[in-house]
Design an enzyme around this catalytic site. Structure first.
Site, PDB file in Angstrom:
ATOM      1  N   GLU A  39       0.895  -1.054  -0.125  1.00 18.90           N
ATOM      2  CA  GLU A  39      -0.019   0.020  -0.027  1.00 18.90           C
ATOM      3  C   GLU A  39       1.053   1.498   0.147  1.00 18.90           C
ATOM      4  OE1 GLU A  39      -2.528   0.234   3.525  1.00 18.90           O
ATOM      5  OE2 GLU A  39      -3.731   1.652   2.406  1.00 18.90           O
ATOM      6  N   SER A  86      -0.137   7.258   8.966  1.00 22.31           N
ATOM      7  CA  SER A  86       0.098   8.714   8.674  1.00 22.31           C
ATOM      8  C   SER A  86       1.658   8.743   8.726  1.00 22.31           C
ATOM      9  CB  SER A  86      -0.342   9.383   9.903  1.00 22.31           C
ATOM     10  OG  SER A  86       0.459   9.185  11.088  1.00 22.31           O
ATOM     11  N   GLU A  99       3.536  10.653  10.158  1.00 20.71           N
ATOM     12  CA  GLU A  99       4.335  10.563  11.398  1.00 20.71           C
ATOM     13  C   GLU A  99       4.708   9.259  11.996  1.00 20.71           C
ATOM     14  OE1 GLU A  99       1.414  12.209  11.067  1.00 20.71           O
ATOM     15  OE2 GLU A  99       1.970  14.335  11.412  1.00 20.71           O
TER      16      GLU A  99
END
Ligand SMILES: Cc1cc2nc3c(=O)[nH]c(=O)nc-3n(C[C@H](O)[C@H](O)[C@H](O)COP(=O)(O)OP(=O)(O)OC[C@H]3O[C@@H](n4cnc5c(N)ncnc54)[C@H](O)[C@@H]3O)c2cc1C
Length: 381
Positions: free
Chosen positions: A243, A363, A365
């Site tokens: 992904e 995300s 981060e």
């Protein structure tokens, strides 16, 4: 890595181009997130691709593909975006679950699920995130309790893209009482099974992009678990690699967007400051640099390598490139960007979706944490 295409690769490109020129719908299809009709129009497009054996060119022929290498897939993608073909409604299936099933599925599962996935007959949703378990996926609380040859699924999933109209989902569940990375399993379930309730989450523009999925004593056969019992974390990390790092967002998407950005700049250059040329050129160079990096990565994979933590660097790069590129388009257009008639290319929609890039697929981060720990060897924060 050889930077020249071989005669066979060039011939393949022309074959894809010719097929796309004949078959890509002349009119843009209605959104697959807004209505069942739009969703089905995209499913029909998947079927057409599959009839031409273009559904997923890297898959083995007996599973609906052409058995080609990843370099040809990159060429296919370049032609797909060049033709401005419809967005793949089955992206969760063909880009995420499909390759995971090739790696972890039983022969029976491959025969049962992959041809219908390649043909667009079954459209898949990813049911991993939960309220309280997004970045911290190991915090998943939905359960799969074993009862003989069945699992009984309970819990709630959220932010499941295209789950409003999709047919099946691949979900992450845990054995009751298990904790964190242990005791998880990846389980496939039909979205119309008794006990499954889907609730669309409508965006401000009315598009039903996501669904919440509630599972209330949903019974599925143990045979529909992908990978070993309790090994769901390992399986879903392989999916996440596809992904983030390669399949979901091919470089062609950004190269095509950079081409459109250059066209936009050309049309408005007489009214723009010189500094805008630099920003446009930067996006174009970044898109090309990303493409070269992915060509290099695919060559390494073909030689037996694996994706590993560089999927995180790729993910940060493509999501930041996408935001910068579309921000530049909005700055070129100024207030016209908000008017459909002022901007037929709808850069505003592109920009708004680009803002989600640093969030979905894990995300940015979290990707930075992975890079710090696994690539740079820094201590856990
Ligand atoms: C467009 C889109 C499509 C999506 N599609 C799907 C789908 O099909 N299926 C699915 O299951 N999910 C899907 N998601 C959900 C997505 O995976 C989650 O939104 C994502 O993992 C973040 O989780 P969260 O929203 O719960 O945010 P949180 O985990 O609550 O995070 C909030 C903020 O805190 C930061 N943060 C959290 N933990 C840390 C940490 N340890 N260190 C540093 N920062 C931290 C995050 O980076 C984020 O900025 C989708 C999301 C979007 C936006």
């Amino acid at each position: 890595m050889n930077l020249e295409y071989t005669p066979e690769q060039r011939a393949f490109r022309l074959e894809v181009r010719a097929w796309m020129e004949t078959n890509v719908p002349k009119e843009r299809l209605p959104s697959f997130d807004l209505t069942r009709e739009g969703f089905e129009a995209h499913r029909d497009w998947e079927r057409k691709l599959s009839d031409g054996r273009w559904g997923m060119v890297t898959w083995p022929e007996e599973l609906g593909g052409r058995g080609l290498d990843l370099i040809r897939w990159l060429i296919f993608e370049e032609e797909y975006y060049r033709a401005e073909a419809p967005t793949r409604v089955n992206q969760n299936g063909i880009f995420l679950l499909g390759p995971t099933m090739m790696e972890f599925g039983t022969e029976e599962q491959k025969q049962r699920f992959l041809p219908s996935m390649a043909a667009g007959d079954v459209i898949w949703a990813q049911a991993w995130s939960e309220p309280g378990a997004g970045s911290d996926l190991a915090g998943v609380r939905s359960t799969c309790a074993r009862d003989g040859d069945e699992y009984v699924l309970n819990g709630q999933k959220i932010w499941s893209s295209r789950a409003v109209f999709a047919d099946w989902a691949f979900g992450l569940f845990r054995e009751p009482g298990s904790e964190r990375h242990k005791g998880m399993s990846l389980i496939l379930f039909p979205l119309d099974a008794p006990g499954v309730t889907r609730r669309p989450i409508e965006r401000m523009d009315g598009e039903k992009v996501f669904a919440e999925i509630f599972l209330d004593n949903v019974r599925v056969p143990v045979a529909d678990r992908l990978g070993g019992e309790g090994e769901g974390w390992k399986v879903c990390m392989a999916t996440a690699g596809f992904e983030r790092g390669l399949l979901l967002r091919s470089p062609a998407r950004y190269q095509q967007a950079a081409k459109r950005l250059i066209g936009l700049y050309e049309r408005h250059r007489h009214e723009l400051p010189a500094s805008m040329a630099e920003r446009v050129a930067q996006s174009w160079m970044d898109a090309d640099a990303y493409a070269l990096a992915i060509y290099a990565m695919c060559s390494r994979l073909a030689a037996g390598g694996t994706i590993g933590p560089e999927s995180s660097t790729n993910k940060i790069f493509w999501s930041e490139l996408d935001m910068a590129l579309s921000q530049t388009a909005l700055d070129i257009l100024g207030p016209r960007a908000e008017l459909a008639e002022g901007d037929p290319e709808r850069w505003l929609d592109y920009y708004i979706f680009a803002l989600a890039g640093p969030i979905y697929a894990g995300s940015n981060e979290i990707q930075r944490n992975i890079i710090a720990e696994r690539m740079l060897g820094l201590p856990k924060g």
